[in-house]
Design a protein around this motif. Structure first.
Motif, PDB file in Angstrom:
ATOM      1  N   UNK A 125       0.818  -1.207   0.000  1.00 40.77           N
ATOM      2  CA  UNK A 125       0.000   0.000   0.000  1.00 40.77           C
ATOM      3  C   UNK A 125       0.856   1.263   0.000  1.00 40.77           C
ATOM      4  N   UNK A 126       2.167   1.076  -0.096  1.00 35.89           N
ATOM      5  CA  UNK A 126       3.061   2.221  -0.150  1.00 35.89           C
ATOM      6  C   UNK A 126       3.321   2.882   1.183  1.00 35.89           C
ATOM      7  N   UNK A 127       2.956   2.213   2.283  1.00 40.50           N
ATOM      8  CA  UNK A 127       3.139   2.820   3.605  1.00 40.50           C
ATOM      9  C   UNK A 127       4.344   2.250   4.357  1.00 40.50           C
ATOM     10  N   UNK A 128       5.065   1.334   3.736  1.00 39.46           N
ATOM     11  CA  UNK A 128       6.395   0.937   4.221  1.00 39.46           C
ATOM     12  C   UNK A 128       7.354   1.391   3.138  1.00 39.46           C
ATOM     13  N   UNK A 129       8.065   2.478   3.404  1.00 40.95           N
ATOM     14  CA  UNK A 129       8.868   3.104   2.354  1.00 40.95           C
ATOM     15  C   UNK A 129       9.932   4.010   2.949  1.00 40.95           C
ATOM     16  N   UNK A 130      11.002   4.197   2.206  1.00 43.61           N
ATOM     17  CA  UNK A 130      12.018   5.164   2.613  1.00 43.61           C
ATOM     18  C   UNK A 130      11.627   6.568   2.179  1.00 43.61           C
ATOM     19  N   UNK A 131      10.690   6.653   1.214  1.00 44.39           N
ATOM     20  CA  UNK A 131      10.221   7.957   0.733  1.00 44.39           C
ATOM     21  C   UNK A 131       8.997   8.370   1.557  1.00 44.39           C
ATOM     22  N   UNK A 132       9.250   8.737   2.812  1.00 44.75           N
ATOM     23  CA  UNK A 132       8.147   9.073   3.717  1.00 44.75           C
ATOM     24  C   UNK A 132       7.418  10.335   3.273  1.00 44.75           C
ATOM     25  N   UNK A 133       8.129  11.241   2.626  1.00 45.61           N
ATOM     26  CA  UNK A 133       7.504  12.496   2.170  1.00 45.61           C
ATOM     27  C   UNK A 133       6.405  12.199   1.150  1.00 45.61           C
ATOM     28  N   UNK A 134       6.710  11.352   0.182  1.00 48.05           N
ATOM     29  CA  UNK A 134       5.719  10.982  -0.834  1.00 48.05           C
ATOM     30  C   UNK A 134       4.506  10.322  -0.186  1.00 48.05           C
ATOM     31  N   UNK A 135       4.748   9.396   0.743  1.00 46.77           N
ATOM     32  CA  UNK A 135       3.650   8.681   1.398  1.00 46.77           C
ATOM     33  C   UNK A 135       2.756   9.632   2.179  1.00 46.77           C
ATOM     34  N   UNK A 136       3.375  10.574   2.890  1.00 48.54           N
ATOM     35  CA  UNK A 136       2.599  11.544   3.679  1.00 48.54           C
ATOM     36  C   UNK A 136       1.766  12.425   2.762  1.00 48.54           C
ATOM     37  N   UNK A 137       2.382  12.924   1.700  1.00 50.16           N
ATOM     38  CA  UNK A 137       1.666  13.800   0.766  1.00 50.16           C
ATOM     39  C   UNK A 137       0.476  13.084   0.127  1.00 50.16           C
ATOM     40  N   UNK A 138       0.658  11.814  -0.228  1.00 55.92           N
ATOM     41  CA  UNK A 138      -0.428  11.060  -0.853  1.00 55.92           C
ATOM     42  C   UNK A 138      -1.562  10.817   0.129  1.00 55.92           C
ATOM     43  N   UNK A 139      -1.216  10.447   1.360  1.00 57.63           N
ATOM     44  CA  UNK A 139      -2.250  10.176   2.371  1.00 57.63           C
ATOM     45  C   UNK A 139      -3.034  11.437   2.713  1.00 57.63           C
TER      46      UNK A 139
END
Length: 236
Positions: A141-155
């Motif tokens: 689901x993209x919520x385990x990632x090193x790109x935390x910025x992208x995940x936060x922005x998407x959520x």
């Protein structure tokens, strides 16, 4: 069986028997909404899949072009540079051990969780607590990632999760009743496109059997499931 009031019954009388094009369904849904709060609009997609079979399960996320209308509080399990990046990106809670202690104490001040891969050894211990609440970080689901910025922005920007239940029905948030019919129809289209794209190869027969959209306190309106493009066009 849920007992509905007079307003609900009156709203039901205004819903035609035939399924409507997406835009028309959204217009009607807004017209018959009488709640004194901004209702959440949900789409229920009844699919021809058997989720008891491992190769027919359906789960993922999709970004709504007009957002979900919901303020999403995001917790991030991270340390060091990733933690600093998460804070700068607007994460509501950032931490590791202290955050885990809060969760173990029953404090859930967030709606979604993200974790960097190096933290999953710790986060995995919370599986029995976070899993049933749908809050466990998941690489699919993209919520385990090193790109935390992208995940936060998407959520925070309107990414919603979908998952077909044991009856093969995927319930997905489409926005708020305060959205325009066009905005709701666009969000609906993004979800429908994603569900079509993710059709399990093992699914047999008709895939999308029916679609219904409804508000928190508003009865369901059937959407014509044969409309697979031009979602924001009105009926001629």
């Amino acid at each position: 069986m849920t007992k509905h009031g007079k307003k609900y019954a009156e709203a039901e009388k205004q819903i035609p028997a035939e399924a409507l094009r997406p835009l028309e369904a959204m217009k009607l849904l807004k017209e018959i909404s009488t709640a004194n709060f901004d209702e959440t609009v949900t789409g229920d997609f009844r699919l021809g899949i058997d989720t008891r079979q491992a190769d027919q399960q359906l789960r993922g996320t999709v970004s709504l072009p007009n957002g979900s209308g919901k303020t999403v509080r995001v917790a991030v399990f991270a340390e060091g540079e990733a933690a600093r990046a998460a804070e700068e990106a607007g994460a509501d809670i950032v931490g590791t051990d202290e955050l885990m202690q809060q969760i173990q104490a029953g404090e859930f001040n967030f709606d979604a969780a993200v974790a960097t891969p190096d933290q999953m050894g710790k986060v995995g211990r919370l599986g029995k607590i976070l899993g049933p609440r749908g809050l466990m970080p998941n690489p699919k689901l993209g919520t385990v990632t090193n790109d935390v910025v992208k995940a936060i922005n998407e959520l925070k920007g309107g990414r919603v999760e979908y998952r077909a239940d044991r009856y093969g029905i995927a319930h997905v948030i489409l926005g708020k009743v305060s959205f325009t019919p066009e905005q709701l129809a666009e969000n609906y289209g993004a979800v429908y496109d994603e569900i079509l794209r993710m059709k399990p190869a093992a699914a047999k027969g008709k895939y999308v059997k029916s679609v219904t959209v409804s508000g928190t306190m508003t009865p369901g309106v059937a959407v014509d499931s044969t409309v697979t493009r031009a979602y924001t066009e009105a009926a001629e």
